[in-house]
Design a protein around this motif. Structure first.
Motif, PDB file in Angstrom:
ATOM      1  N   THR A 166       0.850  -1.195   0.000  1.00 29.88           N
ATOM      2  CA  THR A 166       0.000   0.000   0.000  1.00 29.88           C
ATOM      3  C   THR A 166       0.880   1.237   0.000  1.00 29.88           C
ATOM      4  O   THR A 166       1.836   1.342   0.778  1.00 29.88           O
ATOM      5  N   PRO A 185       4.334  -1.258   4.304  1.00 31.34           N
ATOM      6  CA  PRO A 185       2.935  -1.579   4.615  1.00 31.34           C
ATOM      7  C   PRO A 185       2.296  -2.332   3.439  1.00 31.34           C
ATOM      8  O   PRO A 185       2.575  -2.022   2.287  1.00 31.34           O
ATOM      9  N   PRO A 228      -8.185 -11.897   2.058  1.00 26.68           N
ATOM     10  CA  PRO A 228      -9.338 -11.456   1.273  1.00 26.68           C
ATOM     11  C   PRO A 228      -9.308  -9.975   0.895  1.00 26.68           C
ATOM     12  O   PRO A 228     -10.075  -9.578   0.035  1.00 26.68           O
ATOM     13  N   THR A 229      -8.430  -9.173   1.564  1.00 25.98           N
ATOM     14  CA  THR A 229      -8.588  -7.719   1.486  1.00 25.98           C
ATOM     15  C   THR A 229      -8.601  -7.196   0.050  1.00 25.98           C
ATOM     16  O   THR A 229      -9.569  -6.579  -0.403  1.00 25.98           O
ATOM     17  N   VAL A 284     -11.421  -8.579  -2.338  1.00 23.96           N
ATOM     18  CA  VAL A 284     -12.765  -8.026  -2.096  1.00 23.96           C
ATOM     19  C   VAL A 284     -12.881  -6.612  -2.665  1.00 23.96           C
ATOM     20  O   VAL A 284     -13.857  -6.264  -3.330  1.00 23.96           O
ATOM     21  N   LYS A 285     -11.842  -5.797  -2.448  1.00 22.13           N
ATOM     22  CA  LYS A 285     -11.869  -4.424  -2.990  1.00 22.13           C
ATOM     23  C   LYS A 285     -11.898  -4.458  -4.521  1.00 22.13           C
ATOM     24  O   LYS A 285     -12.622  -3.705  -5.169  1.00 22.13           O
ATOM     25  N   PHE A 341     -13.039  -6.773  -6.363  1.00 19.85           N
ATOM     26  CA  PHE A 341     -14.364  -7.226  -6.741  1.00 19.85           C
ATOM     27  C   PHE A 341     -15.365  -6.072  -6.706  1.00 19.85           C
ATOM     28  O   PHE A 341     -16.202  -5.925  -7.601  1.00 19.85           O
ATOM     29  N   ALA A 342     -15.279  -5.256  -5.647  1.00 23.41           N
ATOM     30  CA  ALA A 342     -16.183  -4.110  -5.516  1.00 23.41           C
ATOM     31  C   ALA A 342     -15.988  -3.160  -6.700  1.00 23.41           C
ATOM     32  O   ALA A 342     -16.952  -2.658  -7.285  1.00 23.41           O
ATOM     33  N   ILE A 398     -17.627  -4.587  -9.823  1.00 23.41           N
ATOM     34  CA  ILE A 398     -19.085  -4.456  -9.853  1.00 23.41           C
ATOM     35  C   ILE A 398     -19.469  -3.032 -10.228  1.00 23.41           C
ATOM     36  O   ILE A 398     -20.336  -2.805 -11.067  1.00 23.41           O
ATOM     37  N   LEU A 399     -18.779  -2.048  -9.597  1.00 24.00           N
ATOM     38  CA  LEU A 399     -19.076  -0.650  -9.912  1.00 24.00           C
ATOM     39  C   LEU A 399     -18.843  -0.380 -11.401  1.00 24.00           C
ATOM     40  O   LEU A 399     -19.658   0.250 -12.071  1.00 24.00           O
ATOM     41  N   ALA A 417     -18.689  -2.571 -13.964  1.00 20.78           N
ATOM     42  CA  ALA A 417     -19.636  -3.295 -14.826  1.00 20.78           C
ATOM     43  C   ALA A 417     -21.012  -2.639 -14.760  1.00 20.78           C
ATOM     44  O   ALA A 417     -21.709  -2.519 -15.775  1.00 20.78           O
ATOM     45  N   ALA A 418     -21.396  -2.178 -13.554  1.00 20.57           N
ATOM     46  CA  ALA A 418     -22.690  -1.510 -13.404  1.00 20.57           C
ATOM     47  C   ALA A 418     -22.693  -0.205 -14.207  1.00 20.57           C
ATOM     48  O   ALA A 418     -23.673   0.121 -14.877  1.00 20.57           O
TER      49      ALA A 418
END
Lengths: 370, 196
Positions: A23, A231, A237-238, A241-242, A244-245, A248-249, A251-252
């Motif tokens: 990060t 860091p 999963p961190t 998952v982000k 993936f979010a 979705i945004l 593709a939407a």
């Protein structure tokens, strides 16, 4: 584990468990490749769905596309997403490349990740060129004519038999003397089978290499990143998952855009109507925006210069990681410290954006009357 | 000293937010998409009016295909084809016909009232030139090439090669295209084309 020093590592499942994503200020750049991938996945899903109704013959192609758009439930959305997402893939690939270039993620040991990405990009451009013909409307047929004529004329400046190479390549692609049924069949095969199969293979190599090497920390960040104690967040999963979010945004966003603004709205009727070989060409024939940066120079400069330039620059683009490691040495600097790659990246980005947005007015200004 | 902890909290919060967004978004989004996809795959139920319109459109397309095939047949079989009446031809607007190469051809009268057939395939990149002349010049809309209507010579724009003249004969008041005895350079092709 410092991902930057990981190099080659065996055993993928273990790697996924251990994998961490650094990060820092430019962490957002790690999402750009994923966004390219989701747009590509949308292309595969909508493309397969379009195959259920599309008919690849010169007599039926246009009508079958109209049938999908007007009559099949949800067909307008599927088709519009395919068109918008095709643009999104190419756009995201450009952005992804720009960020990788500027942040210098192509450095050792990731040269081949860059090469696989560059080849994927060329395949994407070939995919969009071949897909462009399939609706068999006036614009698509004429754009294909112009494209293959450019290919045919591209080697005319060469001596002797070499001059015919472009012509042979073009007739191989056309399957005849001009754009006809043979061309449609060939472009269909390329678009739905041959090119996607090759692309999937190369993209898998690309993704595998990324997993093996871990994420690259930008040069400019390495010092602060080390000082802050490296860091990082867990890939699973961190980050996943982000990621993936974001998918979705994205593709939407494309879905909504496709729903409210069908891509064909941008085409005047004379270009969108069925191709008729007995009608003259209407105004406004030109390739899609992502070909402008090659197309407009062709209108201004001698063809030989543009063709040779394009071939040289394409090769330079594919093998950029090795070239960029050498160029700074000419200035007597360590390649990592040299600002030269950044200058080259910025120059390329500025030239491409300028030609894409202002190509037409530039041609008019240079040539007078377009 | 506190910084890592603050960062951990922020990370956790943004992680939870992302997770919630991902799950909620994924459910609604894929749900909506699945409904669309299933309906799409099942396909339309056509009303009789829709079926009629569709079949009519299909017939039109098939007829256009047959017309094109017949043009091809006619050009294979006949040494000359009637394309216009002399009276129909003008000097500022051409009639568009199909030549022995199955390519578009302009038929019009030159300034000295002589009927002429000239390939309509632009020698720059193969677009079809327009039938309405602009100030007595033939115009290609793709890249703004102009050609002299009398001689076919390229005047301005990216095209440099003339539009080829194609052979025709006049019988009575009718104009006929004649099968060329030699290959002709049509459009930007470097090699002359053979008639079909």
């Amino acid at each position: 584990m410092p991902a930057e020093e990981a190099g080659w590592k065996p055993a993928l499942p273990g790697l996924f468990k251990e994998k961490e994503v650094p990060t820092h200020r430019f962490t957002w750049a790690y999402y750009l490749g994923g966004l390219t991938l989701i747009a590509l996945k949308l292309q595969f899903i909508t493309g397969i769905l379009l195959l259920l109704y599309y008919k690849p013959t010169t007599i039926e192609a246009y009508q079958s596309v109209q049938f999908i758009t007007r009559t099949v439930p949800g067909g307008d959305l599927i088709r519009s997403v395919h068109a918008w997402s095709a643009n999104a893939v190419v756009f995201m690939v450009f952005v992804h490349f720009a960020s990788v270039f500027v942040l210098r993620a192509y450095r050792r040991p990731r040269e081949w990740t860059w090469v696989s990405g560059a080849v994927s990009m060329l395949l994407l451009l070939a995919l969009s060129f071949s897909g462009y013909l399939l609706p068999w409307n006036t614009l698509s047929v004429y754009a294909t004519k112009v494209g293959t004529e450019i290919m045919q004329a591209s080697t005319l400046f060469l001596p002797g038999m070499l001059a015919g190479i472009g012509g042979s390549m073009a007739s191989l692609l056309l399957g005849g003397a001009t754009v006809g049924q043979e061309t449609l069949t060939r472009f269909f095969a390329l678009h739905v089978a041959i090119l996607p199969a090759i692309l999937v293979g190369i993209v898998l190599v690309h993704l595998l290499l990324i997993q093996l090497h871990g994420m690259s920390v930008p040069l400019s960040e390495t010092k602060t990143y080390t000082e802050r104690g490296r860091p990082a967040e867990k890939f699973i999963p961190t980050f996943v998952v982000k990621d993936f979010a974001m998918w979705i945004l994205f593709a939407a966003a494309i879905t909504i855009l496709a729903k409210i603004l069908p891509y064909e709205y941008f085409l005047p009727y004379t270009l969108a109507r069925a191709y008729d070989p007995l009608l003259p060409a209407p105004d406004g024939i030109r390739p899609e925006w992502y070909f402008f940066f090659v197309y407009y120079p062709l209108e201004i400069f001698p063809r030989a210069v543009v063709i040779i330039g394009t071939i040289v620059l394409t090769l330079a683009f594919i093998f950029a990681p090795w070239l960029l490691n050498r160029v700074p040495a000419l200035w007597g600097k360590q390649s990592d410290e040299s600002p030269v790659p950044t200058y080259i990246a910025l120059a390329a980005i500025i030239i491409i954006i300028t030609l894409t947005i202002f190509g037409a007015p530039i041609v008019t200004a240079v040539r007078g009357g377009h | 000293v506190n910084e890592p902890e603050v960062q951990a909290t922020t990370n956790r919060r943004s992680f939870v937010a992302s997770a919630v967004l991902a799950i909620a978004g994924l459910t609604t989004f894929t749900g909506a998409w699945l409904v669309y996809i299933v309906r799409y795959i099942v396909g339309p139920r056509l009303t009789s009016a829709q079926s009629t319109a569709l079949i009519n459109e299909q017939n039109q397309a098939l007829e256009a295909g047959i017309r094109l095939n017949n043009l091809r047949l006619e050009r294979i079989q006949k040494p000359e084809i009637e394309i216009a009446s002399l009276d129909d031809l003008s000097t500022d607007q051409a009639k568009l016909a199909t030549d022995y190469f199955l390519q578009p051809v302009l038929v019009y009268k030159t300034a000295d009232d002589k009927p002429v057939a000239r390939s309509a395939v632009c020698t720059h990149l193969g677009c079809t030139v327009q039938t309405d002349f602009v100030d007595g010049k033939i115009f290609c809309p793709c890249h703004a090439s102009y050609f002299d209507a009398n001689t076919g010579q390229a005047l301005s724009g990216p095209a440099t090669v003339a539009l080829a003249e194609e052979p025709l004969i006049i019988k009575g008041d009718k104009v006929y295209l004649v099968r060329p005895t030699e290959p002709i350079k049509i459009g930007p092709a470097q090699n002359a084309m053979e008639p079909v």
